[in-house]
Scaffold this active site. Structure first.
Site, PDB file in Angstrom:
ATOM      1  N   GLN A   1      -9.000  -6.622 -11.054  1.00 60.10           N
ATOM      2  CA  GLN A   1      -9.668  -5.437 -10.489  1.00 60.10           C
ATOM      3  C   GLN A   1      -9.253  -4.190 -11.273  1.00 60.10           C
ATOM      4  OE1 GLN A   1     -10.021  -4.551  -6.112  1.00 60.10           O
ATOM      5  NE2 GLN A   1      -8.268  -3.252  -6.530  1.00 60.10           N
TER       6      GLN A   1
ATOM      7  N   MET B   1       2.844  -9.199  -0.762  1.00 64.44           N
ATOM      8  CA  MET B   1       2.268  -8.639   0.462  1.00 64.44           C
ATOM      9  C   MET B   1       0.759  -8.530   0.327  1.00 64.44           C
ATOM     10  SD  MET B   1       4.871  -5.808   1.833  1.00 64.44           S
ATOM     11  CE  MET B   1       6.540  -6.287   2.262  1.00 64.44           C
ATOM     12  N   SER B   2       0.072  -8.796   1.427  1.00 61.11           N
ATOM     13  CA  SER B   2      -1.389  -8.729   1.426  1.00 61.11           C
ATOM     14  C   SER B   2      -1.840  -8.570   2.872  1.00 61.11           C
ATOM     15  CB  SER B   2      -1.962 -10.033   0.860  1.00 61.11           C
ATOM     16  OG  SER B   2      -3.322 -10.154   1.207  1.00 61.11           O
TER      17      SER B   2
ATOM     18  N   ILE C   1       4.613  -5.522  -4.498  1.00 64.56           N
ATOM     19  CA  ILE C   1       5.671  -5.520  -3.487  1.00 64.56           C
ATOM     20  C   ILE C   1       5.585  -6.847  -2.725  1.00 64.56           C
ATOM     21  CG2 ILE C   1       6.644  -4.304  -1.473  1.00 64.56           C
ATOM     22  CD1 ILE C   1       6.656  -2.634  -4.081  1.00 64.56           C
TER      23      ILE C   1
ATOM     24  N   GLN D   1     -18.143  -6.067  -1.622  1.00 65.44           N
ATOM     25  CA  GLN D   1     -17.241  -6.825  -2.491  1.00 65.44           C
ATOM     26  C   GLN D   1     -16.824  -8.171  -1.891  1.00 65.44           C
ATOM     27  OE1 GLN D   1     -14.132  -3.646  -2.407  1.00 65.44           O
ATOM     28  NE2 GLN D   1     -12.691  -5.358  -2.404  1.00 65.44           N
TER      29      GLN D   1
ATOM     30  N   HIS E   1       0.844  -1.205   0.000  1.00 64.96           N
ATOM     31  CA  HIS E   1       0.000   0.000   0.000  1.00 64.96           C
ATOM     32  C   HIS E   1       0.881   1.257   0.000  1.00 64.96           C
ATOM     33  CE1 HIS E   1      -2.878  -2.866   2.135  1.00 64.96           C
ATOM     34  NE2 HIS E   1      -3.622  -2.427   1.146  1.00 64.96           N
TER      35      HIS E   1
HETATM   36  P1  AMP Z   1      -6.650  -3.550  -0.542  1.00 61.93           P
HETATM   37  O1  AMP Z   1      -6.457  -2.784   0.709  1.00 61.93           O
HETATM   38  O2  AMP Z   1      -6.276  -4.998  -0.439  1.00 61.93           O
HETATM   39  O3  AMP Z   1      -7.999  -3.322  -1.187  1.00 61.93           O
HETATM   40  O4  AMP Z   1      -5.600  -2.963  -1.569  1.00 61.93           O
HETATM   41  C1  AMP Z   1      -5.561  -1.601  -1.877  1.00 61.93           C
HETATM   42  C2  AMP Z   1      -4.651  -1.412  -3.049  1.00 61.93           C
HETATM   43  O5  AMP Z   1      -3.337  -1.871  -2.720  1.00 61.93           O
HETATM   44  C3  AMP Z   1      -5.097  -2.212  -4.283  1.00 61.93           C
HETATM   45  O6  AMP Z   1      -4.956  -1.399  -5.433  1.00 61.93           O
HETATM   46  C4  AMP Z   1      -4.143  -3.366  -4.294  1.00 61.93           C
HETATM   47  O7  AMP Z   1      -3.921  -3.906  -5.582  1.00 61.93           O
HETATM   48  C5  AMP Z   1      -2.883  -2.722  -3.754  1.00 61.93           C
HETATM   49  N1  AMP Z   1      -1.969  -3.739  -3.219  1.00 61.93           N
HETATM   50  C6  AMP Z   1      -2.292  -4.755  -2.373  1.00 61.93           C
HETATM   51  N2  AMP Z   1      -1.214  -5.526  -2.152  1.00 61.93           N
HETATM   52  C7  AMP Z   1      -0.192  -5.010  -2.867  1.00 61.93           C
HETATM   53  C8  AMP Z   1       1.183  -5.365  -3.058  1.00 61.93           C
HETATM   54  N3  AMP Z   1       1.722  -6.424  -2.458  1.00 61.93           N
HETATM   55  N4  AMP Z   1       1.938  -4.591  -3.872  1.00 61.93           N
HETATM   56  C9  AMP Z   1       1.399  -3.501  -4.487  1.00 61.93           C
HETATM   57  N5  AMP Z   1       0.113  -3.111  -4.356  1.00 61.93           N
HETATM   58  C10 AMP Z   1      -0.673  -3.853  -3.556  1.00 61.93           C
END
Ligand code: AMP
Length: 281
Positions: free
Chosen positions: A152, A183-184, A175, A61, A37
């Site tokens: 998405q 990362m998640s 990343i 979602q 993020h």
């Molecule tokens: P989220 O909070 O999971 O909805 O993600 C918010 C944004 O962060 C989305 O556009 C995701 O694609 C992006 N995002 C999530 N994980 C990563 C990552 N490991 N590297 C880059 N962007 C990410």
């Protein structure tokens, strides 16, 4: 950093920024932030005068109520991480975004039946609904999304194109943890063993990428990747697909003329994880 909670707050803030002629970069998130993020915020900061982020765990979602319940939430830590990166954060309540259940529905043709769309019915309608609402409220010049959620990104490109949202979209690279795992926020729900095992997701993607590069044969690469994942009992594969990186339809041509994406979805420790690699030539 300004904290904005209501539609009134955000309108007032946007009005003053626009009146001063400044550009706005926007980063929508569901919070529980990590370096992935932060990289979006860093890009937004480089390219815009003002950076606005949002944190909203969007109920529409989530096709799985359990996933919504268990989704990690960590607002205080998130705000600490964004101290030097965001000028304002929009953190609305659920009733602020959904004062009534939306009747309007998005459909995306075949794009919503493949990969994530096939396994998460209704997911992209929820994404498109919330992103449209946020774009209407914030009216950003640019918005930043991650390649990790490639489908998405294609969905959001579709709404921007079809509905004339005056926003420039930017897709930022994935990343990864030092072990290769993308990362998640959901990684926080993995056990230590699960975290280690999940590093094989990227290994499987790299293996398939190598097979594509050597053989130029998508079926061969897909078969080898599926075999690789089948040998790791802790990874429950949902799909592995090689697709055209633009249309996301199965790639007929992996000869290097068009970028292709190798896409994974699967489960480790009852946590659903996705990842991909884009090959340009
Ligand atoms: P989220 O909070 O999971 O909805 O993600 C918010 C944004 O962060 C989305 O556009 C995701 O694609 C992006 N995002 C999530 N994980 C990563 C990552 N490991 N590297 C880059 N962007 C990410």
């Amino acid at each position: 950093m300004k904290l904005l909670g209501t539609k009134g707050d955000i309108k007032e803030f946007i009005h003053s920024v626009k009146n001063s002629g400044k550009t706005i970069g926007f980063v929508p998130t569901m919070g529980s932030l990590h370096e992935g993020h932060l990289s979006l915020f860093q890009n937004a900061k480089k390219e815009n005068d003002i950076v606005i982020g949002s944190i909203f765990v969007n109920p529409t979602q989530f096709n799985d109520p359990n996933d919504y319940q268990l989704y990690p939430r960590n607002i205080e830590q998130d705000l600490e991480m964004l101290k030097n990166l965001a000028d304002a954060m929009y953190i609305p309540s659920e009733t602020e975004i959904y004062p009534q259940k939306p009747l309007f529905k998005f459909t995306f043709g075949e794009l919503e039946t493949i990969m994530e769309g096939g396994f998460r019915p209704g997911h992209f309608n929820g994404v498109a609904t919330v992103v449209s609402k946020l774009f209407n409220l914030i009216n950003p010049d640019s918005a930043y999304f991650g390649q990790k959620d490639l489908q998405q990104f294609r969905i959001i490109e579709t709404i921007v194109k079809d509905l004339f949202f005056p926003v420039q979209l930017n897709m930022c690279p994935i990343i990864r943890e030092s072990n290769g795992l993308a990362m998640s926020s959901r990684n926080k729900r993995l056990s230590e063993e699960g975290f280690n095992v999940a590093s094989s997701i990227y290994k499987g993607l790299l293996l398939a990428a190598e097979v594509v590069e050597v053989t130029r044969n998508a079926n061969e690469a897909t078969n080898q990747a599926k075999k690789f994942f089948a040998n790791i009992p802790q990874i429950k594969l949902e799909y592995f697909q090689i697709v055209d990186a633009e249309t996301l339809f199965p790639a007929n041509d992996v000869k290097g003329a068009k970028p292709i994406a190798l896409c994974f979805a699967g489960w480790v420790d009852n946590v659903r994880l996705i990842d991909n690699i884009i090959l340009f030539s």
